[in-house]
Design a protein around this motif. Structure first.
Motif, PDB file in Angstrom:
ATOM      1  N   ALA A  19       0.823  -1.213   0.000  1.00  0.00           N
ATOM      2  CA  ALA A  19       0.000   0.000   0.000  1.00  0.00           C
ATOM      3  C   ALA A  19       0.855   1.261   0.000  1.00  0.00           C
ATOM      4  CB  ALA A  19      -0.929  -0.011   1.191  1.00  0.00           C
ATOM      5  N   GLY A  20       2.091   1.103   0.452  1.00  0.00           N
ATOM      6  CA  GLY A  20       3.076   2.157   0.626  1.00  0.00           C
ATOM      7  C   GLY A  20       2.787   3.573   0.194  1.00  0.00           C
ATOM      8  N   ALA A  86      10.589   8.461   7.390  1.00  0.00           N
ATOM      9  CA  ALA A  86      10.415   7.971   6.020  1.00  0.00           C
ATOM     10  C   ALA A  86       9.638   6.668   6.016  1.00  0.00           C
ATOM     11  CB  ALA A  86      11.772   7.787   5.360  1.00  0.00           C
ATOM     12  N   ASP A  87       9.933   5.833   7.004  1.00  0.00           N
ATOM     13  CA  ASP A  87       9.290   4.518   7.086  1.00  0.00           C
ATOM     14  C   ASP A  87       7.784   4.651   7.311  1.00  0.00           C
ATOM     15  OD1 ASP A  87       9.595   1.594   7.260  1.00  0.00           O
ATOM     16  OD2 ASP A  87       8.817   1.913   9.285  1.00  0.00           O
ATOM     17  N   GLU A  88       7.390   5.565   8.167  1.00  0.00           N
ATOM     18  CA  GLU A  88       5.957   5.674   8.481  1.00  0.00           C
ATOM     19  C   GLU A  88       5.179   6.230   7.297  1.00  0.00           C
ATOM     20  OE1 GLU A  88       6.238   8.070  11.932  1.00  0.00           O
ATOM     21  OE2 GLU A  88       6.460   9.942  10.834  1.00  0.00           O
ATOM     22  N   LEU A  89       5.838   6.994   6.454  1.00  0.00           N
ATOM     23  CA  LEU A  89       5.154   7.534   5.278  1.00  0.00           C
ATOM     24  C   LEU A  89       4.891   6.459   4.231  1.00  0.00           C
ATOM     25  CD1 LEU A  89       6.855  10.995   4.705  1.00  0.00           C
ATOM     26  CD2 LEU A  89       4.482  10.546   5.345  1.00  0.00           C
ATOM     27  N   SER A  90       5.804   5.494   4.123  1.00  0.00           N
ATOM     28  CA  SER A  90       5.612   4.471   3.090  1.00  0.00           C
ATOM     29  C   SER A  90       5.018   3.180   3.629  1.00  0.00           C
ATOM     30  CB  SER A  90       6.931   4.190   2.368  1.00  0.00           C
ATOM     31  OG  SER A  90       7.930   3.855   3.289  1.00  0.00           O
ATOM     32  N   GLN A 121      -0.949  16.034  16.781  1.00  0.00           N
ATOM     33  CA  GLN A 121      -1.098  16.196  15.334  1.00  0.00           C
ATOM     34  C   GLN A 121      -2.046  15.114  14.828  1.00  0.00           C
ATOM     35  OE1 GLN A 121       2.314  15.425  12.748  1.00  0.00           O
ATOM     36  NE2 GLN A 121       1.628  17.009  11.318  1.00  0.00           N
ATOM     37  N   LEU A 122      -2.943  15.488  13.956  1.00  0.00           N
ATOM     38  CA  LEU A 122      -3.850  14.525  13.330  1.00  0.00           C
ATOM     39  C   LEU A 122      -3.310  14.126  11.967  1.00  0.00           C
ATOM     40  CD1 LEU A 122      -7.304  16.164  14.138  1.00  0.00           C
ATOM     41  CD2 LEU A 122      -6.526  13.906  14.903  1.00  0.00           C
ATOM     42  N   VAL A 123      -3.398  12.847  11.672  1.00  0.00           N
ATOM     43  CA  VAL A 123      -2.963  12.306  10.382  1.00  0.00           C
ATOM     44  C   VAL A 123      -4.038  11.344   9.886  1.00  0.00           C
ATOM     45  CG1 VAL A 123      -1.222  10.927   9.167  1.00  0.00           C
ATOM     46  CG2 VAL A 123      -0.536  12.414  11.064  1.00  0.00           C
ATOM     47  N   LEU A 124      -4.474  11.551   8.660  1.00  0.00           N
ATOM     48  CA  LEU A 124      -5.404  10.592   8.075  1.00  0.00           C
ATOM     49  C   LEU A 124      -4.585   9.433   7.498  1.00  0.00           C
ATOM     50  CD1 LEU A 124      -8.519  10.668   7.762  1.00  0.00           C
ATOM     51  CD2 LEU A 124      -8.140  11.284   5.366  1.00  0.00           C
ATOM     52  N   GLY A 125      -5.051   8.209   7.714  1.00  0.00           N
ATOM     53  CA  GLY A 125      -4.378   7.042   7.145  1.00  0.00           C
ATOM     54  C   GLY A 125      -5.342   6.275   6.267  1.00  0.00           C
ATOM     55  N   ASP A 126      -4.809   5.544   5.319  1.00  0.00           N
ATOM     56  CA  ASP A 126      -5.674   4.769   4.424  1.00  0.00           C
ATOM     57  C   ASP A 126      -6.094   3.457   5.092  1.00  0.00           C
ATOM     58  OD1 ASP A 126      -3.558   2.983   4.185  1.00  0.00           O
ATOM     59  OD2 ASP A 126      -3.130   3.453   2.092  1.00  0.00           O
ATOM     60  N   TYR A 127      -6.719   2.575   4.336  1.00  0.00           N
ATOM     61  CA  TYR A 127      -7.246   1.318   4.891  1.00  0.00           C
ATOM     62  C   TYR A 127      -6.171   0.488   5.588  1.00  0.00           C
ATOM     63  CZ  TYR A 127      -5.112  -0.523   0.674  1.00  0.00           C
ATOM     64  OH  TYR A 127      -4.208  -0.816  -0.316  1.00  0.00           O
ATOM     65  N   GLY A 128      -4.900   0.684   5.163  1.00  0.00           N
ATOM     66  CA  GLY A 128      -3.798  -0.071   5.754  1.00  0.00           C
ATOM     67  C   GLY A 128      -2.947   0.762   6.701  1.00  0.00           C
ATOM     68  N   HIS A 129      -3.462   1.905   7.196  1.00  0.00           N
ATOM     69  CA  HIS A 129      -2.789   2.756   8.185  1.00  0.00           C
ATOM     70  C   HIS A 129      -1.617   3.536   7.601  1.00  0.00           C
ATOM     71  CE1 HIS A 129      -5.161   0.341  10.992  1.00  0.00           C
ATOM     72  NE2 HIS A 129      -4.682  -0.703  10.353  1.00  0.00           N
ATOM     73  N   VAL A 130      -1.571   3.657   6.269  1.00  0.00           N
ATOM     74  CA  VAL A 130      -0.495   4.390   5.612  1.00  0.00           C
ATOM     75  C   VAL A 130      -1.015   5.784   5.239  1.00  0.00           C
ATOM     76  CG1 VAL A 130       1.104   4.392   3.659  1.00  0.00           C
ATOM     77  CG2 VAL A 130       0.360   2.218   4.670  1.00  0.00           C
ATOM     78  N   PRO A 131      -0.232   6.820   5.523  1.00  0.00           N
ATOM     79  CA  PRO A 131      -0.664   8.162   5.101  1.00  0.00           C
ATOM     80  C   PRO A 131      -0.874   8.216   3.586  1.00  0.00           C
ATOM     81  CG  PRO A 131       1.145   8.315   6.668  1.00  0.00           C
ATOM     82  CD  PRO A 131       1.011   6.854   6.295  1.00  0.00           C
ATOM     83  N   HIS A 132      -1.802   9.042   3.159  1.00  0.00           N
ATOM     84  CA  HIS A 132      -2.102   9.142   1.741  1.00  0.00           C
ATOM     85  C   HIS A 132      -0.973   9.878   1.007  1.00  0.00           C
ATOM     86  CE1 HIS A 132      -6.023   8.466   3.599  1.00  0.00           C
ATOM     87  NE2 HIS A 132      -6.472   8.074   2.426  1.00  0.00           N
ATOM     88  N   SER A 133      -1.091   9.886  -0.289  1.00  0.00           N
ATOM     89  CA  SER A 133      -0.202  10.666  -1.139  1.00  0.00           C
ATOM     90  C   SER A 133      -1.067  11.698  -1.860  1.00  0.00           C
ATOM     91  CB  SER A 133       0.468   9.739  -2.153  1.00  0.00           C
ATOM     92  OG  SER A 133       1.261  10.476  -3.032  1.00  0.00           O
ATOM     93  N   THR A 134      -0.941  12.905  -1.505  1.00  0.00           N
ATOM     94  CA  THR A 134      -0.158  13.595  -0.486  1.00  0.00           C
ATOM     95  C   THR A 134      -0.762  13.377   0.910  1.00  0.00           C
ATOM     96  OG1 THR A 134       0.217  15.295  -2.143  1.00  0.00           O
ATOM     97  CG2 THR A 134       0.706  15.910   0.115  1.00  0.00           C
TER      98      THR A 134
END
Ligand SMILES: [Cu+2]
Length: 146
Positions: A19-20, A86-90, A121-134
Protein backbone atom coordinates in the motif's frame (compact mmCIF):
# COMPACT_ATOMS: atom_id res chain seq x y z
CA UNK A 1 -15.30 -14.40 -21.70
CA UNK A 2 -15.64 -16.37 -18.51
CA UNK A 3 -12.06 -17.48 -18.98
CA UNK A 4 -10.87 -13.90 -19.34
CA UNK A 5 -12.69 -12.88 -16.17
CA UNK A 6 -10.97 -15.67 -14.29
CA UNK A 7 -7.57 -14.54 -15.51
CA UNK A 8 -8.32 -10.97 -14.52
CA UNK A 9 -9.39 -12.07 -11.06
CA UNK A 10 -6.19 -14.06 -10.61
CA UNK A 11 -4.10 -11.12 -11.75
CA UNK A 12 -5.77 -8.86 -9.24
CA UNK A 13 -5.27 -11.35 -6.44
CA UNK A 14 -1.63 -11.77 -7.34
CA UNK A 15 -0.94 -8.05 -7.16
CA UNK A 16 1.05 -7.46 -3.98
CA UNK A 17 -0.60 -5.11 -1.52
CA UNK A 18 2.35 -2.78 -0.96
CA UNK A 19 0.00 0.00 0.00
CA UNK A 20 3.08 2.16 0.63
CA UNK A 21 1.73 5.68 0.62
CA UNK A 22 0.12 5.14 -2.72
CA UNK A 23 -3.50 5.84 -1.88
CA UNK A 24 -4.26 9.21 -3.42
CA UNK A 25 -5.78 11.94 -1.29
CA UNK A 26 -8.12 14.63 -2.43
CA UNK A 27 -5.88 17.71 -2.92
CA UNK A 28 -8.53 19.80 -1.15
CA UNK A 29 -8.75 17.53 1.89
CA UNK A 30 -8.04 19.04 5.27
CA UNK A 31 -7.84 17.52 8.74
CA UNK A 32 -7.93 19.76 11.80
CA UNK A 33 -8.64 19.98 15.51
CA UNK A 34 -12.27 21.00 15.76
CA UNK A 35 -12.20 22.04 19.42
CA UNK A 36 -8.57 22.83 20.27
CA UNK A 37 -6.11 25.47 19.13
CA UNK A 38 -2.37 25.84 19.43
CA UNK A 39 -1.54 27.32 22.83
CA UNK A 40 -4.74 26.23 24.58
CA UNK A 41 -4.66 25.45 28.29
CA UNK A 42 -6.95 22.58 29.25
CA UNK A 43 -7.56 20.21 32.12
CA UNK A 44 -7.41 16.43 31.93
CA UNK A 45 -9.27 14.41 30.74
CA UNK A 46 -9.03 16.20 27.41
CA UNK A 47 -11.60 15.61 24.69
CA UNK A 48 -10.15 15.97 21.22
CA UNK A 49 -12.58 16.33 18.31
CA UNK A 50 -11.26 15.48 14.84
CA UNK A 51 -12.38 17.62 11.92
CA UNK A 52 -12.14 16.46 8.32
CA UNK A 53 -13.27 18.09 5.11
CA UNK A 54 -12.84 17.05 1.50
CA UNK A 55 -12.64 13.33 2.34
CA UNK A 56 -14.67 10.87 4.35
CA UNK A 57 -14.05 8.59 7.32
CA UNK A 58 -14.08 4.84 6.77
CA UNK A 59 -13.02 2.09 9.18
CA UNK A 60 -9.55 0.57 8.78
CA UNK A 61 -9.56 -2.22 6.23
CA UNK A 62 -12.19 -0.51 4.08
CA UNK A 63 -10.68 0.37 0.72
CA UNK A 64 -12.85 3.15 -0.63
CA UNK A 65 -11.80 6.14 -2.69
CA UNK A 66 -11.23 9.41 -0.83
CA UNK A 67 -11.59 7.94 2.65
CA UNK A 68 -9.36 7.16 5.58
CA UNK A 69 -9.32 6.91 9.36
CA UNK A 70 -7.94 9.26 11.94
CA UNK A 71 -4.65 8.94 13.80
CA UNK A 72 -3.51 11.11 16.66
CA UNK A 73 0.22 11.67 17.10
CA UNK A 74 1.11 12.67 20.66
CA UNK A 75 4.42 14.10 21.85
CA UNK A 76 6.51 13.20 18.85
CA UNK A 77 7.99 15.02 15.85
CA UNK A 78 5.68 16.04 12.98
CA UNK A 79 4.69 13.26 10.58
CA UNK A 80 7.59 12.33 8.32
CA UNK A 81 10.19 13.63 10.76
CA UNK A 82 12.15 11.79 13.43
CA UNK A 83 14.09 8.57 12.93
CA UNK A 84 11.13 6.59 11.56
CA UNK A 85 9.79 9.44 9.46
CA UNK A 86 10.41 7.97 6.02
CA UNK A 87 9.29 4.52 7.09
CA UNK A 88 5.96 5.67 8.48
CA UNK A 89 5.15 7.53 5.28
CA UNK A 90 5.61 4.47 3.09
CA UNK A 91 4.82 1.57 5.41
CA UNK A 92 2.32 2.98 7.85
CA UNK A 93 2.02 4.35 11.32
CA UNK A 94 3.02 2.38 14.42
CA UNK A 95 0.49 1.77 17.15
CA UNK A 96 1.65 2.80 20.61
CA UNK A 97 1.20 5.50 23.24
CA UNK A 98 2.42 8.15 20.80
CA UNK A 99 0.33 6.93 17.85
CA UNK A 100 -3.35 6.32 18.43
CA UNK A 101 -5.41 4.71 15.67
CA UNK A 102 -9.13 5.24 15.28
CA UNK A 103 -9.73 2.31 12.99
CA UNK A 104 -13.37 2.06 13.96
CA UNK A 105 -14.00 5.37 12.26
CA UNK A 106 -14.17 7.37 15.51
CA UNK A 107 -14.06 11.15 15.21
CA UNK A 108 -13.17 12.07 18.79
CA UNK A 109 -11.35 10.74 21.83
CA UNK A 110 -11.03 11.64 25.49
CA UNK A 111 -7.46 11.39 26.77
CA UNK A 112 -5.89 11.31 30.20
CA UNK A 113 -2.86 13.52 29.79
CA UNK A 114 -0.27 14.34 32.44
CA UNK A 115 0.12 17.96 33.55
CA UNK A 116 2.46 19.98 31.34
CA UNK A 117 2.87 20.60 27.63
CA UNK A 118 1.86 18.11 24.97
CA UNK A 119 2.00 18.22 21.19
CA UNK A 120 -0.81 16.81 19.07
CA UNK A 121 -1.10 16.20 15.33
CA UNK A 122 -3.85 14.53 13.33
CA UNK A 123 -2.96 12.31 10.38
CA UNK A 124 -5.40 10.59 8.08
CA UNK A 125 -4.38 7.04 7.14
CA UNK A 126 -5.67 4.77 4.42
CA UNK A 127 -7.25 1.32 4.89
CA UNK A 128 -3.80 -0.07 5.75
CA UNK A 129 -2.79 2.76 8.19
CA UNK A 130 -0.49 4.39 5.61
CA UNK A 131 -0.66 8.16 5.10
CA UNK A 132 -2.10 9.14 1.74
CA UNK A 133 -0.20 10.67 -1.14
CA UNK A 134 -0.16 13.59 -0.49
CA UNK A 135 -0.47 13.06 3.30
CA UNK A 136 -3.48 14.70 4.94
CA UNK A 137 -2.16 16.13 8.21
CA UNK A 138 -3.11 18.86 10.63
CA UNK A 139 -0.84 21.49 12.06
CA UNK A 140 1.05 20.36 15.14
CA UNK A 141 -0.51 22.07 18.14
CA UNK A 142 0.93 22.43 21.61
CA UNK A 143 -1.48 22.40 24.53
CA UNK A 144 -0.83 22.83 28.22
CA UNK A 145 -2.59 20.52 30.64
CA UNK A 146 -3.12 22.11 34.06
CU1 LIG B 1 -4.61 3.25 11.57
Amino acid sequence: MKHLAAILALTLLATPVWAGGETPSNPDARVYFANLSDGDTVSSPVTVVFGLSGMGVAPAGTEKENTGHHHLLIDRPPLGQGEDGADELSNGLPSDDNHLHFGGGQTEVTLDLSPGQHTLQLVLGDYGHVPHSTPVVSDVITITVE
